[in-house]
Design a protein around this motif. Structure first.
Motif: not given
Lengths: 244, 244, 244, 244, 244, 244
Positions: E186, E204-205, E209, F98, F101-102, F160, F193, F199-200
């Motif tokens: 992160t 930001t990840a 997360p 974003s 991230a999934c 997300v 998530t 995530v952000e």
């Protein structure tokens, strides 16, 4: 030789106008010609471009564009490429010229109306849907100006509608969908006024050149199609707006 | 109601083709329609664009441009502005489509011909001069390929010529000069094959919309004008080249 | 060690000025240095750039460009690429600086002259032909302004001419054609006034660096070549214009 | 007629080379000519541009740029304007040509060296500082390649240095600062090899044209100035690097 | 789990401000966070953008850019590519927003300050160094305006400093260098005022997360780091400038 | 201190997902957060960008754009301006990060999914609607790939959702409309998530800087809002698609 959706050669696809699709625009319509969907937004401002100031005359212009996934496969954005393509330029100019044909600039006064035609989904005939829907958005924007007392008279001297015609497997057909358009030997776009006169005629031989007789058949089909669209525009404008 | 240069309504301006105007190009012609002068250069290369490789088919394309002082007042260069304008895009596409109508890609084989049409002086009808002269340059470039044994057959299936027609002071006229073009109520460009069929028809109402009858008169004029131009092209191609 | 066209080492190629090649431009000339052909068009307007307004001074600038098929193989257009290349930029600046050296801005008054130099065919020495022809077009545009009473005096304080010189196979030569230019060890462009002084000297070692003695020989050749060109410019300007 | 900083007409400003100013670059130097400061970074990569692959030859190129506040008043960034200006293009080309004059491409092998010259502060002579410092960075990058066994021989056939000369108040002067440069009647940049031969000579009359005799004086000054710079380069390269 | 340079997890790298690094700029500082070096130049002009004229309010904006060889391998210049990349845009906007948070536009009056942050060498944290150094340059430019009587009051309502924090190998760390930044799960940038409040928080990840607890730890680290930087800014501003 | 639409401070606007809004796209949804409407189209192709080929890993990216009349007054098109603005760049990058991230790239295999988020109407929160709707379109496109046997496993490791929060009149509020957004002192976007991790997090003080306590309240609101959106996404994905 039946058409992909079983229509008669001289039949339009189902046409739908959803007026007031946007909350902010002075005029807006989501126009559908079958699966082709174009969002037309008319923006009215009380000013004209610099070169026209002080003339007492208004201005009308149009911009056409397509979302990247309007089509079967994704196209790169013109904003990302950093330049407008030739096809986009050409259609924007056609839509603008066609819509200007309805307008009396003196009656409009020093107001500008920009009509944005954004293709959300494309299945052939996007430019003719843009002209036909653009007219409805334009009429609503003019009505908006009229209600606020910004006009010097009635700027709408006529209406315009547009339709594509083409020769597919040797047969003249009205309002081609994408599948037919790709296979057409000749492709023509016809823009008519509500009175049935021509504003623009653009015919291109994609394969074999076409004869004067074939050109005549296509003009017959196109004129009749525009007359149908004119009736549908009138009906849409007679109804109450969905919103705005 | 006489024309600025005293011509009959159905008369072309003096047309001149100077073949081989350039030393390097595989085909070149300086075409003049009155004071309109377009330098057409055809560049042949033994390759095709990436998306066409391995197909056995050739490719023909065109680019149109105008020198900054071709016109009455100077226009900024598109290279300096950093973008091609809509009008240039539109005409380049028209010239390309028109010239592709003469070509059998199989007979051309995997060769590319680019036709550059640069307007050195403009006095109306630059796009039609570009198509008409472009055909002559194309024919010379094809001849150049033929003489070097690069072709699989005869790629020229027909010829093309183009002319403008328009309604000025209510009268249909052929091959408008700039002064007439600016005053025209309707402006039409007609592209025909040597056999008299249509490759492209583009008519635009600049002022009043036009009727089907008026459209018919314009098509008559345009077809006859293209036939005249076809004869002049044939005569030019039958003569010896100035050079090259 | 004879030259490709048999000329003496200190001989210019055949030089031709066709004044009034364009009908619209205030001054124009088609200048030919052998097979190199540059169309120079001078556009005069009664205004100056914003940063110069109110100064009482005029402005002169130049733009150089090459048609895509001026050369042996076709080059992409800078308008299509969306940017001006370094070479074009550099030559435009050189031509502008050179032509500004003849001009008294006070006598010119708040008028602007833009000289467009478009290379229709390239065979070496295009920038020197552009300067040399550009001067003739400039002189004609100034004459045009003078006849209309737009000047405050005589803005032409001198004339300018330019020529390339180079070392080919160890020998200093005047006015290189493309074949010689490609093979030159050193390449120099010399711009002189009619009085024989230097406006610009640009010498570049393409291969071996060059000595002070060799530089001297090149300057001798270039100065003499510019003197010859000055006489040819004067003769061209003394004759009646072809048109305009 | 003393100079702003009291120097003799034939004296350089204080010149300083700080080698290894950057940690990452294969060669780097912060070069100072008085208040002019240019950061030169040489990036070596084991590859060549596509058009050169398989030739066994290397490539050297340069890019010149100026930070927005290097100058007295701020200039807009070229990245923000979306295009490189003519001056930047011209200088990048000059620096590249000058540095290529030292290099034997065969000995370099298929390696590329890019020399970035970024002007951190400008006080006249930025392009000559870029060439002179660029050579030092290039030499360090070549040394870096040599130490890693990437070379086929010694690619440095000579050294290059550059200096500006000009006529200010009628007097020839060496290494002009900005104040002198703005007032110069003639401005010349001289690029010499370590052996004293010319790689590039560019002289421009900013005001009055200059005579052959004056040109001679300027070349004398410039040659001597380059010889001084060559000695300073050698001294800098003989010392240990600050870092890297 | 020691850091590459042996620092404690909550320790800044050595931070250095060299004020007055440039001679021309109204405020300038070379800021170093370890090997990261950013040249911040503040340009003050007595004018505001057109949309702000007559408002009595000033304007502050920032531009961030990176030299091509600031990084381990060379990046192409955005000026050459003809467009600003997304990362550059994003950081310029962040720096501008952060610096505007210190400013009272009324007290600034109709003056504009542009802060250029050019990364000369990058080793992580370039945007936070830009904000932190940009504040020092801004303060000096405001002082310059104050000394010349151009201000209506004190436009500096607070100070701002910025630092990066991140989770590396599961551990929260302050002021990441490039090696840590690349490996961080992160990554967060924290911008605080001198009073310890937040101006901007961007986390930001990059991989997994992050939880609310981890976010808390990062905010603790970032707030403490900004407090340290605030003290260093104050010390730098209290000292005499190197020049200017 | 009631909200413009009477909502509670912690209430979302009415949220609607219309899946399958487009006929061609592999996944598509029209997402509405009150009057904000974003058309999200996911395009799946069996290829990856060049730099990723042969890695066995897939790629996911996003592009955000706004129609010219999505807003109260018309904005010029970025395609016409020839460049993407900073705001568009920044949001496209946020949406892409974003959604990535999934995704488990290994399970996705060498397939690329591009998610186009086009704002048809804007009333605040367009970027959070784009992320939230973009996830639904992404899930449908992955389902499309799964049904065709193109996947190596399940690429969706989580979901997300995103929402805006802000401080308006001193009060923390969820999911700001445009009127609130314009008046907010602090504006924050939170991306979580389905499991409730971050995530952000992007918070910006538009006016006064914000305290750690206020930041805590905003994070509480945003986390709860994302949890609500996650339930709504699950419900939408559990239902049958409208079409496609």
């Amino acid at each position: 030789m039946t058409r992909p959706d079983g229509r008669a050669a001289d039949a339009l696809r189902p046409v739908r106008f959803t007026r007031g699709w946007l909350d902010h625009a002075e005029g807006s319509v989501l126009v559908e010609f079958g699966r082709t969907r174009v969002l037309c937004a008319a923006s009215a401002t009380e000013d004209v471009p610099r070169w026209r100031r002080g003339s007492g005359l208004g201005w009308v212009t149009a911009e056409y564009s397509m979302l990247p996934r309007a089509t079967n496969t994704r196209n790169d954005r013109e904003s990302v490429k950093g330049r407008i393509g030739g096809r986009t330029h050409e259609i924007s100019r056609l839509v603008g010229r066609s819509l200007r044909a309805c307008v009396d600039y003196k009656a409009l006064g020093e107001n500008t109306i920009v009509i944005d035609c954004d293709v959300l989904q494309a299945d052939g005939g996007t430019r003719t849907a843009a002209v036909t829907g653009g007219y409805v958005a334009l009429a609503d924007a003019i009505d908006w100006l009229r209600k606020r007392g910004k006009l010097k008279g009635n700027p709408l001297v006529t209406s315009v509608a547009a339709v594509s015609v083409g020769i597919v497997s040797g047969e003249p057909r009205l309002d081609l969908c994408y599948e037919e358009d790709s296979a057409a030997e000749t492709d023509m776009n016809v823009v008519c006024t509500g009175a049935g006169d021509f504003v623009e005629v653009q015919g291109t031989a994609e394969g074999e050149p076409f004869s004067r007789a074939m050109l005549g058949s296509l003009l017959d089909l196109g004129t009749a199609g525009c007359a149908d669209l004119t009736r549908l525009q009138q009906a849409a404008l007679a109804a109450d707006r969905a919103s705005g």
